[in-house]
Design a protein around this motif. Structure first.
Motif, short mmCIF file in Angstrom:
data_model
loop_
_atom_site.label_atom_id
_atom_site.label_comp_id
_atom_site.label_asym_id
_atom_site.label_seq_id
_atom_site.Cartn_x
_atom_site.Cartn_y
_atom_site.Cartn_z
N LEU A 44 -4.42 6.78 -17.08
CA LEU A 44 -4.76 6.02 -15.88
C LEU A 44 -5.19 6.90 -14.72
N THR A 45 -4.64 8.11 -14.64
CA THR A 45 -5.00 8.97 -13.51
C THR A 45 -6.45 9.44 -13.61
N ASP A 46 -6.94 9.69 -14.82
CA ASP A 46 -8.35 10.07 -14.95
C ASP A 46 -9.26 8.90 -14.60
N LEU A 47 -8.87 7.71 -14.96
CA LEU A 47 -9.64 6.53 -14.60
C LEU A 47 -9.62 6.33 -13.08
N ALA A 48 -8.45 6.51 -12.48
CA ALA A 48 -8.34 6.39 -11.03
C ALA A 48 -9.19 7.43 -10.32
N ALA A 49 -9.30 8.62 -10.90
CA ALA A 49 -10.11 9.68 -10.29
C ALA A 49 -11.57 9.25 -10.20
N VAL A 50 -12.08 8.60 -11.23
CA VAL A 50 -13.46 8.12 -11.20
C VAL A 50 -13.63 7.08 -10.10
N LEU A 51 -12.63 6.23 -9.92
CA LEU A 51 -12.70 5.20 -8.89
C LEU A 51 -12.74 5.80 -7.49
N SER A 52 -12.23 7.03 -7.35
CA SER A 52 -12.24 7.68 -6.03
C SER A 52 -13.40 8.66 -5.89
N GLY A 53 -14.37 8.59 -6.81
CA GLY A 53 -15.56 9.41 -6.67
C GLY A 53 -15.76 10.44 -7.75
N GLY A 54 -14.79 10.59 -8.66
CA GLY A 54 -14.92 11.55 -9.75
C GLY A 54 -13.89 12.65 -9.69
N LEU A 55 -13.79 13.42 -10.77
CA LEU A 55 -12.79 14.48 -10.85
C LEU A 55 -13.02 15.56 -9.79
N GLY A 56 -14.24 15.69 -9.29
CA GLY A 56 -14.52 16.67 -8.25
C GLY A 56 -13.90 16.34 -6.92
N LEU A 57 -13.26 15.16 -6.82
CA LEU A 57 -12.61 14.74 -5.58
C LEU A 57 -11.15 14.34 -5.81
N ALA A 58 -10.61 14.71 -6.97
CA ALA A 58 -9.29 14.21 -7.37
C ALA A 58 -8.21 15.29 -7.24
N PRO A 59 -7.32 15.18 -6.26
CA PRO A 59 -6.21 16.13 -6.14
C PRO A 59 -5.03 15.73 -7.02
N SER A 60 -4.09 16.65 -7.18
CA SER A 60 -2.94 16.37 -8.03
C SER A 60 -1.80 17.32 -7.67
N CYS A 61 -0.57 16.84 -7.86
CA CYS A 61 0.59 17.73 -7.68
C CYS A 61 1.67 17.37 -8.67
N ASN A 62 2.46 18.38 -9.03
CA ASN A 62 3.61 18.24 -9.92
C ASN A 62 4.83 18.69 -9.13
N ILE A 63 5.76 17.76 -8.89
CA ILE A 63 6.85 18.04 -7.96
C ILE A 63 8.19 17.58 -8.53
N ASN A 64 9.25 18.09 -7.92
CA ASN A 64 10.60 17.55 -8.11
C ASN A 64 11.00 16.98 -6.75
N PRO A 65 10.86 15.67 -6.56
CA PRO A 65 11.14 15.10 -5.24
C PRO A 65 12.57 15.27 -4.77
N ASP A 66 13.49 15.57 -5.69
CA ASP A 66 14.90 15.67 -5.34
C ASP A 66 15.32 17.08 -4.94
N SER A 67 14.46 18.08 -5.17
CA SER A 67 14.90 19.46 -4.96
C SER A 67 13.74 20.37 -4.61
N ARG A 68 14.00 21.32 -3.72
CA ARG A 68 13.02 22.37 -3.41
C ARG A 68 13.48 23.72 -3.97
N ALA A 69 14.44 23.69 -4.89
CA ALA A 69 14.97 24.94 -5.44
C ALA A 69 13.93 25.69 -6.24
N MET A 70 12.99 24.96 -6.83
CA MET A 70 11.92 25.56 -7.61
C MET A 70 10.58 25.24 -6.96
N PRO A 71 9.57 26.09 -7.14
CA PRO A 71 8.26 25.80 -6.56
C PRO A 71 7.60 24.61 -7.23
#
Length: 376
Positions: free
Chosen positions: A275-302
């Motif tokens: 779904l995220t790749d499909l959503a990227a196209v809806l926002s103009g394409g992969l050339g405009l699609a940001p992304s992040c991988n996080i642990n919302p509960d902790s900042r102990a790791m980057p």
């Protein structure tokens, strides 16, 4: 005085080198305007070039080294050579992309967030004028589900071969994922304020924020029903947030048919990946699609921040890569490390540059210069 927050810049392969140079240049411009309190290091790994020289994508102690940073900003991974180069150093995806899984799982980055918003000037692939209102956040489970990579192949290469692929879903991971989706929906509602949009929701009429749960519970009832039950329990804690549920195949259809009806979407690892790749196209394409991988509960790791466009070896080294996705990803990183004002300035600069140059053929250098000019 607080210690500077440390960022690791990991260009990686292909156009990753070019878009990372753009990100570094923009970070320097932002820092000159208002000191960010950041330091950053360039790392040669992970990359295919590092593998060519050392026989591995990154050092054996890479997971220990990255823990010294507050955030990791990555360009792209994959074969960096042009497709016409018969001598290029090629690696299978299982090797070249393996650092992504190592970082996500080893650093406990269990949520992948990919915002999809159609900015003025971006390509609009849907004819319906309401497609200009696309502004959703897809949250993907990152730690288990369909991508646990457990299983095997029996009697390989014979007519009796059997391949098994195990999926694993836990209540703990389900609860934290869905609760995070509702928290983010509440934050988006508060940010919209009086301008809050309204979404048609399954059991709450019209609401100013919505969380849509994606499953395939009709065909995969065990984890699908667990997700649905946990979703209902957590939704009761957020009475101001509307709720909705879609099967993944119907969601794919409605992402194209009426994407403006979605707000926050929460999905399993595989379903979120699609779904995220499909959503990227809806926002103009992969050339405009940001992304992040996080642990919302902790900042102990980057946390790990990466655009979704890949290494694009067919245009690598030609200066044709659009750095906008990397710059919008950099804005997500700035938010994470506490530089919210700089993040918003960067987002606005990217949007302004895009709106004033719509339809023009531009180089990576052109876009970078345009964004920096917009910052001023």
């Amino acid at each position: 005085m607080a210690e500077p927050r440390r960022i690791a810049l990991m260009p990686g392969d292909g156009i990753g080198q070019e878009v990372m140079a753009a990100a570094a240049e923009v970070l320097q411009a932002l820092d000159k305007q208002t000191p960010l309190g950041l330091t950053w290091d360039w790392l040669e790994w992970p990359s295919t070039d590092w593998h060519r020289r050392h026989g591995e994508m990154m050092p054996a102690d890479a997971m220990t080294q990255v823990q010294a940073y507050d955030a990791l900003l990555m360009g792209a991974l994959g074969d960096p050579g042009p497709l016409s180069d018969a001598n290029r150093y090629c690696l299978p995806d299982s090797v070249s992309l393996s650092p992504l899984l190592q970082f996500r799982k080893g650093l406990g980055l269990w949520a992948c967030e990919r915002p999809a918003r159609l900015l003025p000037g971006a390509p609009q692939y849907l004819a319906d004028e309401r497609a200009a209102e696309v502004d959703m956040l897809v949250i993907r489970e990152n730690s288990e589900g369909e991508y646990v990579n457990q299983g095997g192949r029996l009697h390989r290469g014979t007519a009796d071969e059997v391949a098994t692929q195990l999926e694993v879903f836990t209540r703990r991971a389900t609860e934290r994922l869905i609760r995070h989706a509702f928290v983010r929906a509440r934050e988006r509602l508060e940010a919209r304020g009086a301008d809050a949009r309204h979404f048609h929701c399954a059991d709450k009429g019209r609401a100013g924020a919505q969380v849509c749960l994606i499953t395939k519970r009709n065909a995969q009832p065990y984890w699908g029903d667990m997700y649905t039950e946990v979703f209902a329990e957590i939704a009761a804690e957020f009475p101001e947030i509307g709720v909705h549920h879609e099967l993944v195949d119907a969601a794919c259809m409605k992402f194209v048919q009426c994407p403006w009806t979605f707000d926050v979407v929460v999905a399993s690892n595989l379903h979120g990946d699609i779904l995220t790749d499909l959503a990227a196209v809806l926002s103009g394409g992969l050339g405009l699609a940001p992304s992040c991988n996080i642990n919302p509960d902790s900042r102990a790791m980057p946390a790990l921040f990466e655009p979704t466009h890949g290494s694009a070896p067919d245009i690598a080294g030609q200066g044709l890569a659009n750095p906008a996705a990397m710059l919008l990803t950099t804005a997500l990183m700035l938010d994470w490390v506490g530089c919210a004002q700089a993040a918003e300035r960067l987002r606005q600069a990217v949007a302004k540059d895009l709106a004033t140059t719509a339809g023009q053929r531009r180089t990576c250098r052109d876009v970078t210069a345009g964004v920096i000019a917009a910052l001023h």
